[in-house]
Each structure stands twice: as C-alpha cells, then as structure tokens.
Design an enzyme around this catalytic site. Sequence first.
Site, short mmCIF file in Angstrom:
data_model
loop_
_atom_site.label_atom_id
_atom_site.label_comp_id
_atom_site.label_asym_id
_atom_site.label_seq_id
_atom_site.Cartn_x
_atom_site.Cartn_y
_atom_site.Cartn_z
CG ASN A 1 -3.73 -2.36 6.67
OD1 ASN A 1 -3.64 -1.94 5.52
ND2 ASN A 1 -4.61 -3.29 7.01
CE LYS B 1 -3.94 -2.25 2.24
NZ LYS B 1 -5.02 -2.11 3.25
NE ARG C 1 -6.52 -13.39 5.58
CZ ARG C 1 -7.05 -12.18 5.41
NH1 ARG C 1 -6.89 -11.52 4.26
NH2 ARG C 1 -7.74 -11.63 6.38
NE ARG D 1 -2.21 -5.69 7.19
CZ ARG D 1 -3.22 -6.44 6.77
NH1 ARG D 1 -3.64 -7.45 7.51
NH2 ARG D 1 -3.80 -6.19 5.61
CE1 TYR E 1 -9.30 -3.49 0.18
CE2 TYR E 1 -8.59 -1.54 -0.99
CZ TYR E 1 -8.31 -2.61 -0.17
OH TYR E 1 -7.03 -2.80 0.31
CD GLU F 1 -8.64 -9.42 -3.30
OE1 GLU F 1 -7.47 -9.79 -3.05
OE2 GLU F 1 -9.43 -9.06 -2.42
CG HIS G 1 -5.36 -6.37 0.04
ND1 HIS G 1 -6.54 -6.38 0.76
CD2 HIS G 1 -5.55 -7.24 -1.00
CE1 HIS G 1 -7.40 -7.19 0.16
NE2 HIS G 1 -6.83 -7.73 -0.90
CB THR H 1 -7.08 -5.96 9.70
OG1 THR H 1 -7.48 -7.16 9.03
CG2 THR H 1 -7.47 -4.75 8.87
CG PHE I 1 -13.53 0.60 6.74
CD1 PHE I 1 -13.06 0.04 5.56
CD2 PHE I 1 -14.15 -0.23 7.66
CE1 PHE I 1 -13.20 -1.31 5.29
CE2 PHE I 1 -14.31 -1.59 7.40
CZ PHE I 1 -13.83 -2.13 6.21
P1 CMP Z 1 -7.27 -4.79 3.70
O1 CMP Z 1 -6.66 -6.11 4.04
O2 CMP Z 1 -6.74 -4.09 2.49
O3 CMP Z 1 -8.85 -4.96 3.53
C1 CMP Z 1 -9.78 -3.91 3.77
C2 CMP Z 1 -9.12 -2.72 4.38
O4 CMP Z 1 -9.96 -1.77 5.02
C3 CMP Z 1 -8.19 -3.17 5.50
O5 CMP Z 1 -7.06 -3.83 4.96
C4 CMP Z 1 -7.90 -1.84 6.19
O6 CMP Z 1 -6.81 -1.17 5.63
C5 CMP Z 1 -9.14 -1.01 5.90
N1 CMP Z 1 -9.86 -0.60 7.10
C6 CMP Z 1 -9.98 0.66 7.54
N2 CMP Z 1 -10.71 0.71 8.66
C7 CMP Z 1 -11.04 -0.55 8.97
C8 CMP Z 1 -11.79 -1.15 10.02
N3 CMP Z 1 -12.35 -0.42 11.00
N4 CMP Z 1 -11.94 -2.48 10.00
C9 CMP Z 1 -11.40 -3.21 9.00
N5 CMP Z 1 -10.68 -2.70 7.98
C10 CMP Z 1 -10.50 -1.38 7.96
#
Ligand code: CMP
Length: 144
Positions: free
Chosen positions: A112, A9, A85, A102, A49, A126, A115, A91, A57
């Site tokens: 974060n 990211k 993962r 992370r 997404y 994806e 992905h 996350t 969010f």
């Molecule tokens: P990612 O694995 O890219 O998948 C969805 C993304 O939403 C997640 O990583 C986070 O970067 C983002 N995100 C932001 N706020 C939240 C939240 N409250 N809960 C989960 N994902 C969030």
Amino acid sequence: MERTLAIIKPDAVERGFTGKIFDRIEGNGLKIIALKMIHLTKKEAEGFYKVHAQRPFFPGLTTYMSSETVVIAVLEGKDAIKKWRDLMGATNPKDAAAGTIRKDFAVDIEKNSVHGSDSPESASYEISYFFSSIEIFSHKRTKT
Ligand code: CMP
C-alpha cells in the site's frame, strides 16, 4: 509543530514514485527533516511493526517490508500526523479517497505504498527506531 514518521514502501520505491510522493508531502505544508534509504532485515521489520505481532498479516507484512529498499523520512508540520495520514488515504487502497497516495499508487492492502504513524506515541517510537537526534534537522543547529 508535530512530527511523524513516513515510509515509502518497496512497491512505490521500485515503481519510481518516491519523487511524486515527496512532491505531495512538500506541496502540502509538511517539511522533510530527516531522510534515509534502507533495506530492512526481517528482524528490523518485526521490531518496527511489533504492535501487529499477533495479527494474521504480520508474517507477510514483515517479509514484504524486508524484501526491498524503503525510503524513510521524518515529517514536521502543524498536525503532521493527521495531515500525512490524510494524504496517504485509507490502509486498503480499495477504500482510499480520490486524490490520496494509496488511491493513486498502491497495489493492495499489503503493497500500500506508504506508512505513517497513527498517534504521537507511535510517532515517537517509530522516529527513534530509525533516527538519532543528530540525524534530524528541524532547526538550524549551531556548532559549539
Ligand atoms: P501500515 O500503515 O504500514 O500499517 C500496518 C500494515 O499492515 C498496513 O499498512 C498494511 O500494509 C498491512 N496489512 C496487511 N494486511 C492488513 C490487514 N488485513 N489489515 C490491516 N493492515 C494490513
């Protein structure tokens, strides 16, 4: 063999962590079989997404993901989805285990750093969102 999509990211690309993240990928038995750098439009981030479209969010996430360049890769290996993962960690970096990407690099739950696909179905969606079959180099291709 399984495939998954990885995104490095904007926060990690900007701070120069791409090489360190590739190191963890390749050092843990995952092969990079497709790769590109891209600056997503807001619409492209929203399409990627779309499963989160109703989440609070979503606007912030898609603005962030289209704010700067990202690096996108297809990873291949045994249990690639789970392995990637596990390497990423939770996350929210506050909850991520020691030694995960992370925990080591992420700024917060939005920034974060990485992905990864969460299931074979999302990996399939994806990967095809960003790559066509001729851009993926799993096996040596023979010219006909
Ligand atoms: P990612 O694995 O890219 O998948 C969805 C993304 O939403 C997640 O990583 C986070 O970067 C983002 N995100 C932001 N706020 C939240 C939240 N409250 N809960 C989960 N994902 C969030």
